[in-house]
Design a protein around this motif. Structure first.
Motif, PDB file in Angstrom:
ATOM      1  N   GLN A 177      -8.432  -1.992  -4.906  1.00  0.00           N
ATOM      2  CA  GLN A 177      -7.895  -3.155  -3.664  1.00  0.00           C
ATOM      3  C   GLN A 177      -7.942  -4.795  -3.401  1.00  0.00           C
ATOM      4  OE1 GLN A 177     -12.698  -2.651  -2.938  1.00  0.00           O
ATOM      5  NE2 GLN A 177     -12.245  -1.042  -2.584  1.00  0.00           N
ATOM      6  N   GLU A 193      -9.084   0.565   3.306  1.00  0.00           N
ATOM      7  CA  GLU A 193      -9.132   0.092   1.557  1.00  0.00           C
ATOM      8  C   GLU A 193      -8.723   1.458   0.817  1.00  0.00           C
ATOM      9  OE1 GLU A 193     -13.241  -0.393   1.241  1.00  0.00           O
ATOM     10  OE2 GLU A 193     -13.603  -2.601   2.337  1.00  0.00           O
ATOM     11  N   TYR A 200       0.394  -1.439   0.336  1.00  0.00           N
ATOM     12  CA  TYR A 200       0.296  -0.191   0.312  1.00  0.00           C
ATOM     13  C   TYR A 200       0.842   1.560  -0.313  1.00  0.00           C
ATOM     14  CZ  TYR A 200      -4.616   2.228   1.130  1.00  0.00           C
ATOM     15  OH  TYR A 200      -5.493   3.463   1.302  1.00  0.00           O
TER      16      TYR A 200
END
Ligand code: SAM
Length: 234
Positions: A191, A185, A139
């Motif tokens: 995702q 998220e 991420y």
């Protein structure tokens, strides 16, 4: 809500669902999560541990009962205990809990200390369930202006495969099963490729499913290296 609040909310939702009676938060820092958990009346013993005694002390008095708790006592009782100590060390007072939470803790440990932590938590404390959250490095590309780790004290940040492989090894060695999830998220369409901002493993002890938390090491000598900083009974 902010990411740290989402992580704490994940724990609160778990507590509402599973109703653990004895909960320990490892790396409890300034007791923010513990303060929210004290309102969940199924909990009878709430324990916080952190290696940094000063950070615990700063706000620990916020865990004291409000005067309303004395004026209108509920039939439930709650005991809160805070310890200065390291998760790399065994302490007999932390054994046999229903839930142990380690929110953004493991990435602060060297890999050698992570091995000690694993043996202490899964091999010695043997809680029925463990919630571990840690950054998902996949991420990081979405975090603006970040180069390197998210925090300068982090010793590692794992991608999903690395976390998964560590967690599955822990399960095999100590007889737990694990479910993977997360909070924070990624934007729509990313995702699956990126995953959550914080990855979470929820571990369940395999032979502990009967509800009664039996301790397998009753012959261990009594060890209690942690320092009790605060204790209150409701
Ligand atoms: N769990 C909190 C939360 O949800 O925001 C705080 C996480 S903070 C990033 C990591 C905490 O772990 C710090 O308070 C630090 O002092 C503590 N810590 C680091 N190494 C530790 C160790 N070996 N034993 C116990 N606590 C430790």
């Amino acid at each position: 809500p902010a990411l740290h609040q989402q992580r704490h909310q994940f724990v609160i939702n778990f507590v509402k669902m599973k109703k653990p009676k004895m909960v320990a938060d490892l790396g409890c820092n300034d007791c923010k999560l513990l303060k929210q958990l004290k309102f969940h009346r199924e909990i009878e013993l709430l324990v916080g541990v952190d290696i940094n005694g000063d950070v615990i002390k700063k706000k620990m008095r916020g865990l004291a009962p409000l005067s309303a708790n004395y004026l209108q006592p509920t039939c439930d009782q709650l005991c809160v205990e805070l310890y200065q100590g390291s998760v790399t060390q065994r302490d007999a007072r932390l054994r046999g809990f229903h839930l142990v939470t380690c929110i953004e803790l493991i990435e602060h440990l060297t890999l050698t200390d992570l091995d000690h932590f694993t043996a202490v938590v899964f091999g010695y404390m043997t809680p029925l369930s463990v919630i571990i959250s840690t950054p998902n490095s996949e991420y990081n590309a979405l975090l603006p202006g970040l180069s390197g780790f998210r925090h300068r004290d982090h010793k590692f940040e794992w991608n999903r495969a690395e976390f998964r492989s560590w967690a599955l090894k822990v399960c095999l060695k100590y007889s737990y099963k694990v479910e993977f999830t997360g909070v924070g998220e990624a934007p729509l369409g990313m995702q699956d490729s990126v995953g959550f901002c914080s990855q979470i493993g929820v571990f369940y002890r395999l032979e502990g499913c009967t509800g009664c938390n039996v301790l397998p090491f009753s012959d261990e000598e009594d060890v209690s290296p942690y320092t009790l900083l605060y204790s209150v009974k409701y």
